[in-house]
Design a protein around this motif. Structure first.
Motif, short mmCIF file in Angstrom:
data_model
loop_
_atom_site.label_atom_id
_atom_site.label_comp_id
_atom_site.label_asym_id
_atom_site.label_seq_id
_atom_site.Cartn_x
_atom_site.Cartn_y
_atom_site.Cartn_z
N LEU A 164 0.85 -1.18 0.00
CA LEU A 164 0.00 0.00 0.00
C LEU A 164 0.89 1.23 0.00
O LEU A 164 1.75 1.39 0.88
CB LEU A 164 -0.91 0.02 1.23
N SER A 165 0.74 2.09 -1.02
CA SER A 165 1.56 3.30 -1.12
C SER A 165 0.69 4.54 -0.98
O SER A 165 -0.47 4.56 -1.41
CB SER A 165 2.30 3.34 -2.45
N LEU A 166 1.26 5.59 -0.40
CA LEU A 166 0.56 6.85 -0.21
C LEU A 166 1.58 7.99 -0.27
O LEU A 166 2.65 7.89 0.32
CB LEU A 166 -0.17 6.87 1.14
N ALA A 167 1.25 9.04 -1.01
CA ALA A 167 2.13 10.21 -1.11
C ALA A 167 1.29 11.47 -1.26
O ALA A 167 0.18 11.43 -1.81
CB ALA A 167 3.11 10.07 -2.27
N ASP A 168 1.83 12.57 -0.78
CA ASP A 168 1.17 13.88 -0.90
C ASP A 168 2.15 14.87 -1.49
O ASP A 168 3.15 15.22 -0.85
CB ASP A 168 0.70 14.36 0.48
N ARG A 169 1.89 15.29 -2.73
CA ARG A 169 2.73 16.32 -3.32
C ARG A 169 2.18 17.67 -2.86
O ARG A 169 1.11 18.11 -3.29
CB ARG A 169 2.73 16.23 -4.84
N TRP A 170 2.93 18.30 -2.00
CA TRP A 170 2.48 19.50 -1.28
C TRP A 170 3.24 20.71 -1.81
O TRP A 170 4.46 20.78 -1.68
CB TRP A 170 2.69 19.30 0.22
N GLN A 171 2.52 21.66 -2.39
CA GLN A 171 3.11 22.92 -2.84
C GLN A 171 3.10 23.86 -1.65
O GLN A 171 2.15 24.60 -1.41
CB GLN A 171 2.32 23.50 -4.01
N VAL A 172 4.18 23.82 -0.87
CA VAL A 172 4.24 24.60 0.36
C VAL A 172 4.10 26.09 0.06
O VAL A 172 3.35 26.81 0.72
CB VAL A 172 5.55 24.32 1.11
N ASN A 173 4.82 26.55 -0.94
CA ASN A 173 4.66 27.91 -1.46
C ASN A 173 5.08 27.87 -2.93
O ASN A 173 5.36 26.80 -3.47
CB ASN A 173 5.45 28.94 -0.64
N GLU A 174 5.15 29.00 -3.57
CA GLU A 174 5.44 29.01 -5.01
C GLU A 174 6.85 28.54 -5.33
O GLU A 174 7.14 28.19 -6.48
CB GLU A 174 5.22 30.40 -5.58
N ASP A 175 7.72 28.46 -4.33
CA ASP A 175 9.11 28.06 -4.57
C ASP A 175 9.48 26.70 -3.98
O ASP A 175 10.58 26.20 -4.25
CB ASP A 175 10.07 29.11 -4.00
N TRP A 176 8.62 26.13 -3.18
CA TRP A 176 9.00 24.91 -2.44
C TRP A 176 7.94 23.84 -2.62
O TRP A 176 6.75 24.08 -2.35
CB TRP A 176 9.21 25.22 -0.96
N GLU A 177 8.37 22.67 -3.08
CA GLU A 177 7.49 21.52 -3.23
C GLU A 177 8.02 20.38 -2.38
O GLU A 177 9.19 20.01 -2.49
CB GLU A 177 7.41 21.10 -4.69
N LEU A 178 7.16 19.83 -1.55
CA LEU A 178 7.54 18.78 -0.60
C LEU A 178 6.61 17.59 -0.79
O LEU A 178 5.39 17.76 -0.85
CB LEU A 178 7.44 19.32 0.83
N THR A 179 7.18 16.39 -0.89
CA THR A 179 6.37 15.19 -1.10
C THR A 179 6.71 14.13 -0.06
O THR A 179 7.65 13.35 -0.25
CB THR A 179 6.58 14.61 -2.51
N PRO A 180 5.97 14.09 1.05
CA PRO A 180 6.11 12.97 1.99
C PRO A 180 5.31 11.77 1.48
O PRO A 180 4.31 11.91 0.78
CB PRO A 180 5.51 13.52 3.28
N GLY A 181 5.77 10.59 1.82
CA GLY A 181 5.08 9.38 1.40
C GLY A 181 5.44 8.21 2.28
O GLY A 181 6.35 8.28 3.12
N VAL A 182 4.72 7.10 2.10
CA VAL A 182 4.98 5.90 2.89
C VAL A 182 4.57 4.68 2.07
O VAL A 182 3.63 4.73 1.27
CB VAL A 182 4.22 5.93 4.23
#
Length: 683
Positions: A376-394
């Motif tokens: 089972l995979s899960l990820a969230d592509r999070w646009q923290v602001n216009e310059d920073w993209e963060l993708t946590p997942g498990v």
């Protein structure tokens, strides 16, 4: 859906889109046609090398997957494996995907890939810290995508060179459906015996291979499609040594020769759809049949057959403007059956020699296992602001054979801290079920083994110097735990009797390793009629034997690797390419001498020095390629020629010891200067 930018460690080759997501996790952007891309002005990022350029890499023979050797972090070893070792991991640690599903193997024995250049769409090389949509790898992931059938044009292609020949046929079956078929076969089996002057062996089965691939697609609508894919390959070879050959004198167990045959056949059904809500889906079923037959000597044989059944899904959905969730579920069931007889000692990749004559027991057994896995995979592509993209997942995995649960976090980050500057990073935990099930089987191995695990860290810096030039610096660190090693020699167990020693497990998880390195990558886009890329990699790879306490460099440790590729368009129809590669020499374990066996005076036992403590001379070569296109009414023809190792460098890739007492040593060198010609006719 993890964007390419969120995979800071990837060297990605793509022909269709600039911002394609993780090709395993996100549906292909099959509904975005070329006109739309042009209108939107989307440009492929210079962090990637285009597939059509990899096809023209000198020495690759129209094979983009073989051309990954020109990318940073990749090492091919002619003396050890046809598959690449990536960033300090073993070739066996890699996972291979084609069109969303795993395949049996992706490289033939001559290191060419099983994919025809007529069907390849794009592929990703993910060397480390990849997202949760991938499983079954502690090393790298190679994910290839075949292209869509052409719904509007029929096409036939005939392609042949000195090494292989192939045919490709494509046919639309309606306005919204079509198919293609591709088949290839090696040609060197028809003349290889004429090129060999070694009289100490003969071929019982001349080396050869074939592969095939087909795809049928039905586009239900502009946002929905159903595809049926088939792919398969076969490789085989066999040798018989003369009775008085050096090989038989040094290991009498080889009397009778060596032979192997492996093949796989896979079929998959895939349903892709984009819903009005923006939800994207991939749902698929696949069946993979694999078989390996291996014989060595007169009485040692292994026969293994595996049938894998996979049900797999992947979804992605924008929750809002800042968050895009992706999730997937995969269930796999493997039916593994095998039988064999083996009289040699247990072997692993860390031993300098593994002679059949050193075996102390004979195993004659069968096994039949059903192995289930759930991911089972899960990820969230999070646009923290216009310059920073963060993708946590498990990734959550259950492996029933070893009775283990894995909860493996992943994290990718991309931060634009200044115009044209990006800081990228990644982290992930991984596990792998090794390809060699024999190590885990009753009698042949140890059913109590646990699965190897790894941790990856990556940090990178990118700068787009100008529109046609990008520079990327990346550093990585890997740890590898619970590595499988063979039972060590009896000298390490002085307190055990012979009976107690023979009762020890043949394999155990008593090794670990680590690797780190820095890679510089420069990519220049096509301007002023030329393009190219260059890379410089420095790395360190080591392993530790937890039983003996030995620390040693890994066999694939090559601290310095330099690649330089240049393509020049002499005209609209003529291109010229150059590739130069330099790498540190391979590591070998030095032979200090040999002593006569106390029980058999005709046999000598080699005495080795420290593991992988001697380095061969540096390897470097220059390859050249030229392509010329000819246009005719209703058809076209491309002539291509390659010169490998243009300046005739004698690259030493191993040592060969002669005579029963190992008294003479000869260099084993890679290919001399070779000229290869080919023609491709498109009708």
């Amino acid at each position: 859906m993890l964007a390419v930018g969120m995979l800071p460690v990837s060297a990605f080759a793509n022909t269709d889109s600039a911002d394609i997501a993780n090709t395993n996790a996100d549906p292909d952007l099959i509904y975005q046609d070329a006109e739309v891309v042009e209108v939107l002005g989307i440009k492929e990022p210079l962090t990637t090398v285009k597939t059509e350029r990899l096809l023209k890499v000198p020495g690759a023979g129209n094979d983009p997957l073989r051309a990954i050797g020109s990318l940073p972090g990749v090492v091919f070893s002619s003396a050890q494996s046809s598959e690449p070792a990536v960033r300090g991991s073993s070739p066996d640690d890699n996972a291979f995907y084609i069109d969303f599903f795993p395949v049996g193997y992706i490289f033939h024995t001559d290191a060419s890939s099983i994919l025809s250049d007529n069907v390849i769409g794009d592929f990703a090389l993910l060397p480390a810290a990849f997202g949760p949509a991938y499983n079954g790898s502690t090393g790298a992931v190679i994910d290839a995508q075949s292209r869509r059938p052409d719904f509007g044009n029929r096409q036939a292609v005939i392609d042949f060179s000195l090494l292989k020949a192939g045919i490709f046929f494509e046919q639309p079956t309606g306005d919204n459906q079509g198919f293609y078929l591709s088949a290839r076969q090696s040609l060197f089996q028809y003349y290889i015996e004429n090129l060999l002057d070694d009289e100490e062996f003969e071929f019982t089965t001349v080396p050869e291979y074939y592969d095939y691939q087909g795809k049928y697609e039905y586009a239900v609508s502009t946002t929905e499609s159903i595809t049926f894919n088939v792919i398969g390959a076969r490789d085989k070879a066999g040798l018989l040594f003369d009775e008085d050959s050096d090989q038989v004198q040094q290991d009498p167990g080889l009397d009778g020769g060596i032979g192997f045959e492996q093949y796989f056949n896979s079929q998959a059904l895939l349903w892709e759809k984009i819903y009005p809500s923006g939800l994207q889906q991939k749902l698929g079923l696949a069946q993979l049949e694999q078989k390996l037959q291996f014989s060595i000597g007169n009485s040692n044989r292994i026969d293994v057959k595996v049938n894998d059944y996979t049900v797999k899904s992947q979804f992605s959905q924008f929750v809002n403007l800042d968050h895009e969730l992706s999730w997937g579920l995969e269930f796999g069931q493997a039916h593994i059956g095998g039988s064999g007889r083996y009289a040699g000692p247990p072997c692993d990749e860390f031993q300098p020699d593994c002679r059949l004559v050193d075996g102390t027991e004979t195993i004659d057994s069968r096994f039949d296992e059903v192995v289930n896995s759930l991911d089972l995979s899960l990820a969230d592509r999070w646009q923290v602001n216009e310059d920073w993209e963060l993708t946590p997942g498990v990734l959550v995995s259950v492996e029933d054979y070893t009775e283990e649960w894995f909860i493996e976090p992943k994290l990718q980050s991309r931060w634009r801290f200044a115009p044209f500057w990006n800081l990228t990073s990644g982290y992930g935990q991984y596990h792998d079920f090794p390809d060699n099930f024999g190590q885990y089987a009753e009698d042949f191995g140890n059913p109590d083994l646990k699965l190897p695990t790894a941790n990856h860290w990556v940090l990178g810096l990118e700068h787009e110097w100008r529109d046609d030039l990008l520079v990327k610096l990346e550093t990585y660190y890997k740890t590898m735990d619970r590595l499988v090693i063979a039972r060590q020699s009896a000298d390490n167990y002085p307190d055990l009797s012979s009976q107690q020693y023979s009762e020890l497990p043949r394999y155990s998880n008593d090794a670990h390793g680590k690797a780190w390195g820095v890679e510089l990558f420069i990519n220049k886009d096509l301007t002023d009629q030329w393009y190219g890329w260059a890379s410089l990699a420095w790395s360190h790879t080591e392993r530790t034997n937890d039983i003996t306490g030995e620390d040693f460099r890994y066999a694939y440790d090559q601290p310095v690797v330099i690649n330089s590729v240049i393509g020049y368009e002499l005209s609209d129809r003529t291109t010229l390419g150059l590739k130069w590669r330099y790498q540190s020499g391979q590591l070998v374990t030095p032979l200090l001498g040999a002593e006569q066996d106390s029980d058999n005076p005709e046999l000598y036992n080699p005495i080795y020095g420290d593991i992988n403590s001697e380095r061969l001379p540096a390897y470097h070569s220059l390859d050249v390629r030229m392509d010329r296109l000819y246009l005719f009414e209703g058809w076209e023809m491309t002539l291509y020629g390659e010169i490998l190792n243009l300046y005739g460098r004698d690259n030493v890739i191993d040592y060969d010891y002669k005579n029963a007492d190992y008294s003479e040593r000869e260099d084993v060198t890679d290919l001399p200067t070779i000229v290869s010609l080919g023609v491709k006719i498109e009708l």
